[in-house]
Design an enzyme around this catalytic site. Structure first.
Site, short mmCIF file in Angstrom:
data_model
loop_
_atom_site.label_atom_id
_atom_site.label_comp_id
_atom_site.label_asym_id
_atom_site.label_seq_id
_atom_site.Cartn_x
_atom_site.Cartn_y
_atom_site.Cartn_z
N HIS A 131 27.35 26.46 69.70
CA HIS A 131 26.23 26.32 70.63
C HIS A 131 25.59 27.69 70.92
O HIS A 131 24.38 27.79 71.06
CB HIS A 131 26.74 25.66 71.91
N ASP A 170 14.49 23.30 73.10
CA ASP A 170 14.61 24.00 74.38
C ASP A 170 14.58 25.50 74.11
O ASP A 170 14.72 25.94 72.97
CB ASP A 170 15.86 23.57 75.17
N LYS A 193 12.39 22.87 78.71
CA LYS A 193 12.94 21.65 79.33
C LYS A 193 13.81 22.02 80.53
O LYS A 193 14.37 23.10 80.59
CB LYS A 193 13.75 20.85 78.31
N ARG A 195 17.13 20.49 82.83
CA ARG A 195 18.15 19.45 82.96
C ARG A 195 18.40 19.22 84.45
O ARG A 195 18.47 20.17 85.23
CB ARG A 195 19.45 19.90 82.26
N ASP A 220 17.59 21.41 66.65
CA ASP A 220 18.56 21.58 67.74
C ASP A 220 19.96 21.65 67.13
O ASP A 220 20.18 21.24 65.98
CB ASP A 220 18.46 20.43 68.74
C1 R5P Z 1 21.51 22.05 74.75
O1 R5P Z 1 21.38 23.21 75.10
C2 R5P Z 1 21.69 21.66 73.32
O2 R5P Z 1 21.08 22.54 72.43
C3 R5P Z 1 21.18 20.26 73.08
O3 R5P Z 1 19.79 20.21 73.32
C4 R5P Z 1 21.87 19.29 74.00
O4 R5P Z 1 23.25 19.42 73.86
C5 R5P Z 1 21.48 17.87 73.71
O5 R5P Z 1 22.09 17.03 74.65
P1 R5P Z 1 21.48 15.59 74.98
O6 R5P Z 1 21.28 14.89 73.68
O7 R5P Z 1 22.55 14.94 75.85
O8 R5P Z 1 20.22 15.79 75.75
#
Ligand code: R5P
Length: 317
Positions: A131, A170, A193, A195, A220
């Site tokens: 990540h 993001d 974005k 959260r 992503d």
């Molecule tokens: C977040 O920082 C990651 O790069 C992904 O965007 C995230 O893990 C995606 O999670 P979800 O599909 O639950 O929105």
């Protein structure tokens, strides 16, 4: 001098381990995992591993906690069986998103996982697309991190990319996009974005760049609940995009992700096979799966031979 190369697999993704073995013309060494009624587990290696160069393949997928414990027991069993070197091959690392203390009084779980696997017996790690790259610093031993960028780009280059733009889902992902933009020679845009707390709810708020009339390619590292990607795809369409496809390394696809993808503006979701997909492939016609098993096979062979692994990354930047 290290002994023979041997590959073992936990129970999370045996199909992936077998695919690696097929590419290397190596037989998968057998293990036995027993689940007792008291919820304890026993792992036994059914092959002689004395002085061998061992590669243990295990990914993070449900039941996540069981697979973590199985990995630890397997590593510990190998150490007590006199393996010469143990490399943990973890295509999708457990708790990888928990890589910082960004709220008061929380654990940094990815660091804890790294410590647990080292304590259990791993001498080296072969991972894919963490990540954040700094997670490599959570380990006190060598980590080779593979990237999926060339696997994705080789597939995408077969399309007519003349009116395409790369979009970061993001801001965190934006810094990795240069590799895609350079290889495909495409412009870039970024979605900002937010959260909402610790929930799966995400809201795209701003778009940096112009996507009007363009074919968008979202990038992503993982898709979990699908919130980020589906909202991003809809947001791009609202901002005038012609079409939206996405390349995402780890298909976690938890909860109602498949329903969300089917109902979203996404035209295609390209993923790798770091996580088993089960029946999700038949439930979602938008999914394209590219195998990274050949890349892992090459990396394992190079690690065993003592050759450079970075040649597998292609041009840097
Ligand atoms: C977040 O920082 C990651 O790069 C992904 O965007 C995230 O893990 C995606 O999670 P979800 O599909 O639950 O929105």
């Amino acid at each position: 001098m290290l002994g023979a190369l041997k590959i073992l697999s936990g129970s999370s993704h045996v199909e992936f381990a077998k695919e690696i073995c097929d590419h290397m013309a190596v037989e998968l060494s057998e293990i036995e995992t027993v689940h007792f009624s008291n919820q304890n587990m026993l792992v036994r290696i059914l092959d002689n591993v004395r002085e061998a160069d061992i590669f243990v393949i295990q990914t993070s997928c449900p039941p996540v906690s069981d697979h973590i414990i199985e990995t630890c027991l397997l590593l510990d069993a190998l150490r007590h069986s006199s393996a010469a070197r143990i490399t943990a091959v973890l295509p999708y690392f457990p708790y990888v998103r928990s890589d910082k203390k960004d709220q008061p009084r929380i654990s940094i779980a990815a660091k804890l996982m790294a410590s647990m696997f080292q304590t259990a017996g791993a001498d080296k790690f072969l991972l894919m697309e963490l990540h954040s790259h700094q997670i490599q610093g959570f380990f006190n031993v060598a980590v080779d991190q593979l990237l999926a960028v060339d696997v994705f780009c080789n597939y995408l280059k077969k399309k007519d990319l003349s009116n395409y733009i790369i979009v970061a889902a993001d801001v965190g992902e934006a810094k990795h996009l240069g590799r895609y933009a350079n290889r495909l020679n495409l412009p870039m845009a970024i979605i900002d974005k937010r959260r909402i707390g610790n929930t799966d709810t995400v809201v795209p708020t701003h778009l940096i760049g112009d996507v009007t009339g363009k074919h968008c390619l979202l990038i992503d590292d993982e898709i979990a609940s699908g919130g980020t990607l589906c909202k991003a795809a809809d947001f791009l369409k609202e901002n005038g995009a012609e079409s939206v496809r996405a390349a995402v390394v780890h298909p976690v696809l938890s909860g109602t992700a498949i329903d969300k993808i089917n109902a979203s503006s996404l035209d295609e979701l390209i993923v790798t096979n770091t996580i088993p997909l089960g029946n999700k492939l038949s439930l979602c016609k938008k999914l394209t799966v590219l195998s990274v098993a050949p890349l892992f096979a090459k990396a394992i062979q190079r690690i065993h031979n003592g050759d450079s692994v970075s040649v597998l990354f292609g041009p840097s930047g």
